[in-house]
Each structure stands twice: as structure tokens, then as C-alpha cells.
Design a protein around this motif. Sequence first.
Motif, PDB file in Angstrom:
ATOM      1  N   CYS A  81      30.123  43.928  46.637  1.00  0.00           N
ATOM      2  CA  CYS A  81      28.889  44.404  47.502  1.00  0.00           C
ATOM      3  C   CYS A  81      27.875  43.360  47.460  1.00  0.00           C
ATOM      4  CB  CYS A  81      28.244  45.719  46.892  1.00  0.00           C
ATOM      5  SG  CYS A  81      29.422  47.175  47.200  1.00  0.00           S
ATOM      6  N   VAL A  82      27.344  42.572  46.360  1.00  0.00           N
ATOM      7  CA  VAL A  82      26.638  41.636  46.588  1.00  0.00           C
ATOM      8  C   VAL A  82      27.043  40.455  47.535  1.00  0.00           C
ATOM      9  CG1 VAL A  82      25.447  39.794  45.203  1.00  0.00           C
ATOM     10  CG2 VAL A  82      25.309  42.130  44.253  1.00  0.00           C
ATOM     11  N   GLU A  83      28.259  40.162  47.551  1.00  0.00           N
ATOM     12  CA  GLU A  83      28.835  39.154  48.072  1.00  0.00           C
ATOM     13  C   GLU A  83      28.945  39.619  49.493  1.00  0.00           C
ATOM     14  OE1 GLU A  83      33.582  37.839  48.555  1.00  0.00           O
ATOM     15  OE2 GLU A  83      32.784  37.675  46.569  1.00  0.00           O
ATOM     16  N   ASN A  84      28.956  41.037  49.831  1.00  0.00           N
ATOM     17  CA  ASN A  84      28.813  41.491  51.509  1.00  0.00           C
ATOM     18  C   ASN A  84      27.520  41.638  51.672  1.00  0.00           C
ATOM     19  OD1 ASN A  84      31.601  41.597  51.251  1.00  0.00           O
ATOM     20  ND2 ASN A  84      31.465  43.806  50.883  1.00  0.00           N
ATOM     21  N   GLY A  85      26.438  41.235  50.933  1.00  0.00           N
ATOM     22  CA  GLY A  85      25.124  41.075  51.532  1.00  0.00           C
ATOM     23  C   GLY A  85      24.199  42.490  51.060  1.00  0.00           C
ATOM     24  N   ALA A  86      24.940  43.311  50.311  1.00  0.00           N
ATOM     25  CA  ALA A  86      24.148  44.848  50.002  1.00  0.00           C
ATOM     26  C   ALA A  86      23.280  44.486  48.584  1.00  0.00           C
ATOM     27  CB  ALA A  86      25.217  46.038  49.663  1.00  0.00           C
ATOM     28  N   GLN A  87      22.426  45.348  48.722  1.00  0.00           N
ATOM     29  CA  GLN A  87      21.670  45.264  47.442  1.00  0.00           C
ATOM     30  C   GLN A  87      22.238  46.392  46.624  1.00  0.00           C
ATOM     31  OE1 GLN A  87      18.507  43.688  47.057  1.00  0.00           O
ATOM     32  NE2 GLN A  87      18.879  42.831  49.105  1.00  0.00           N
ATOM     33  N   VAL A  88      22.259  46.215  45.350  1.00  0.00           N
ATOM     34  CA  VAL A  88      23.178  46.687  44.219  1.00  0.00           C
ATOM     35  C   VAL A  88      22.221  47.114  43.144  1.00  0.00           C
ATOM     36  CG1 VAL A  88      25.127  46.788  42.658  1.00  0.00           C
ATOM     37  CG2 VAL A  88      25.161  45.642  45.046  1.00  0.00           C
ATOM     38  N   LEU A  89      22.241  48.519  42.887  1.00  0.00           N
ATOM     39  CA  LEU A  89      21.512  48.958  41.449  1.00  0.00           C
ATOM     40  C   LEU A  89      22.343  49.559  40.697  1.00  0.00           C
ATOM     41  CD1 LEU A  89      18.175  50.737  42.627  1.00  0.00           C
ATOM     42  CD2 LEU A  89      18.373  48.763  41.464  1.00  0.00           C
ATOM     43  N   LYS A  90      22.167  49.163  39.371  1.00  0.00           N
ATOM     44  CA  LYS A  90      22.769  50.298  38.355  1.00  0.00           C
ATOM     45  C   LYS A  90      22.139  51.327  38.127  1.00  0.00           C
ATOM     46  CE  LYS A  90      24.144  47.905  34.753  1.00  0.00           C
ATOM     47  NZ  LYS A  90      24.225  46.906  33.219  1.00  0.00           N
ATOM     48  N   HIS A  91      22.632  52.228  37.354  1.00  0.00           N
ATOM     49  CA  HIS A  91      21.978  53.817  37.134  1.00  0.00           C
ATOM     50  C   HIS A  91      20.716  53.650  36.341  1.00  0.00           C
ATOM     51  CE1 HIS A  91      26.594  54.618  37.296  1.00  0.00           C
ATOM     52  NE2 HIS A  91      26.016  54.835  38.190  1.00  0.00           N
ATOM     53  N   ASN A  92      20.564  52.633  35.676  1.00  0.00           N
ATOM     54  CA  ASN A  92      19.248  52.433  34.844  1.00  0.00           C
ATOM     55  C   ASN A  92      18.176  51.641  35.702  1.00  0.00           C
ATOM     56  OD1 ASN A  92      20.240  49.871  35.015  1.00  0.00           O
ATOM     57  ND2 ASN A  92      20.427  49.526  32.689  1.00  0.00           N
ATOM     58  N   GLY A  93      18.574  51.303  36.955  1.00  0.00           N
ATOM     59  CA  GLY A  93      17.459  50.686  37.760  1.00  0.00           C
ATOM     60  C   GLY A  93      17.547  49.061  37.753  1.00  0.00           C
ATOM     61  N   GLU A  94      18.473  48.523  36.915  1.00  0.00           N
ATOM     62  CA  GLU A  94      18.687  47.372  36.840  1.00  0.00           C
ATOM     63  C   GLU A  94      19.260  46.825  38.214  1.00  0.00           C
ATOM     64  OE1 GLU A  94      21.325  43.951  34.684  1.00  0.00           O
ATOM     65  OE2 GLU A  94      21.008  45.788  33.712  1.00  0.00           O
ATOM     66  N   ALA A  95      18.797  45.670  38.787  1.00  0.00           N
ATOM     67  CA  ALA A  95      19.410  45.103  40.078  1.00  0.00           C
ATOM     68  C   ALA A  95      20.421  44.290  39.696  1.00  0.00           C
ATOM     69  CB  ALA A  95      18.310  44.430  41.005  1.00  0.00           C
ATOM     70  N   LEU A  96      21.353  44.199  40.757  1.00  0.00           N
ATOM     71  CA  LEU A  96      22.598  43.021  40.479  1.00  0.00           C
ATOM     72  C   LEU A  96      22.593  42.268  41.727  1.00  0.00           C
ATOM     73  CD1 LEU A  96      25.249  45.435  39.027  1.00  0.00           C
ATOM     74  CD2 LEU A  96      23.943  43.818  37.707  1.00  0.00           C
ATOM     75  N   THR A  97      22.190  40.918  41.582  1.00  0.00           N
ATOM     76  CA  THR A  97      21.987  40.137  42.799  1.00  0.00           C
ATOM     77  C   THR A  97      22.828  38.734  42.675  1.00  0.00           C
ATOM     78  OG1 THR A  97      20.315  38.919  41.249  1.00  0.00           O
ATOM     79  CG2 THR A  97      19.649  40.705  42.602  1.00  0.00           C
ATOM     80  N   GLN A  98      22.655  38.146  43.634  1.00  0.00           N
ATOM     81  CA  GLN A  98      23.661  36.782  43.751  1.00  0.00           C
ATOM     82  C   GLN A  98      23.064  35.915  42.425  1.00  0.00           C
ATOM     83  OE1 GLN A  98      25.821  36.956  46.777  1.00  0.00           O
ATOM     84  NE2 GLN A  98      25.953  35.284  45.614  1.00  0.00           N
ATOM     85  N   ALA A  99      21.655  36.003  41.873  1.00  0.00           N
ATOM     86  CA  ALA A  99      21.259  35.350  40.900  1.00  0.00           C
ATOM     87  C   ALA A  99      21.860  35.765  39.602  1.00  0.00           C
ATOM     88  CB  ALA A  99      19.829  35.277  40.811  1.00  0.00           C
ATOM     89  N   ASN A 100      22.323  37.142  39.430  1.00  0.00           N
ATOM     90  CA  ASN A 100      22.648  37.385  37.842  1.00  0.00           C
ATOM     91  C   ASN A 100      24.279  38.053  37.858  1.00  0.00           C
ATOM     92  OD1 ASN A 100      22.539  39.925  39.059  1.00  0.00           O
ATOM     93  ND2 ASN A 100      20.754  40.563  37.752  1.00  0.00           N
TER      94      ASN A 100
END
Length: 151
Positions: A81-100
Amino acid sequence: MTAVYVDADACPVKQEAERVAVRHGVTLYIVSNGGLRPSPHPLVETVIVPDGPDVADMWIAERAGAGDVVVTGDIPLAARCVENGAQVLKHNGEALTQANIGQVLATRDLMADLRAADPFRQGGGKGFTKADRSRFLDALERLVRAARKSG
């Protein structure tokens, strides 16, 4: 148009995601392979996919893109999903991004290897807390607002 996709199997924040999506007038897709009570709200679509490994993940990954928000604890799905340009959140609020996402994927794979090498190694995941739920709500609120402004 912004949409929120929730990988709903074992997701502890479905109700919170619905509250935020409804407040902002955004379509929410709750995706699972069954066993969920559908929401009566017209902005909430319950998507039941066939049984099978990663079928819900594939459904989400094929649709989520730029301007969308995905809620998942599944790291390979998050990476797609990050690769497709979407914003991604884990259930605990942690963002998953291109950087991490690369580091998170590598850590996941390392932990899987460690568990496979030691059959006596037990679970080890932290429990889900009220603070996690609060962090998730704040993070989702920010992401949906930002997505609606840019979209």
C-alpha cells in the motif's frame, strides 16, 4: 476521493475507524473473510472476501492508492500500500511510510527467522492498550484530514 480501508481480521480499532470516517464523510471499507457484523451506516461498506491466504490483503492492495488511508497490522500488505501511495497506519497509531517500511519489513523477517529457529520461543507481542487506541485515533484523524485537503 479519499477512502479508508481496514484489514479487519483481528483489528481492534474498527469502531474508531468508523467514527473518524463518518465524521469526515469518507467511505470506509471493512475487509475480512467473514464473521463481522455489518455497520448500518451508508458510508461503511463491509467487504467479505473468499477464504484463502491473503485474499483480504490482495483486495485492499489492488484498490488503495494515493489519497487513501489503510489500517493494518500486516507488514507485507502495508509495504504494498505504501508503494501504491497510500498512507498506512498500524492499530497502535504508528505510521508506516516510505522512510520506515523497509526496516519494519526486515525486522519482521528477522523475528520470523528467530521464531522458526527456536520452537520454544513464545509469542512476545505487547498487549493492546488504551494509549494505543488513543494514539491510533489521533493519527487517523490527522491522516484523513490531510488526505481530504490534498484530494
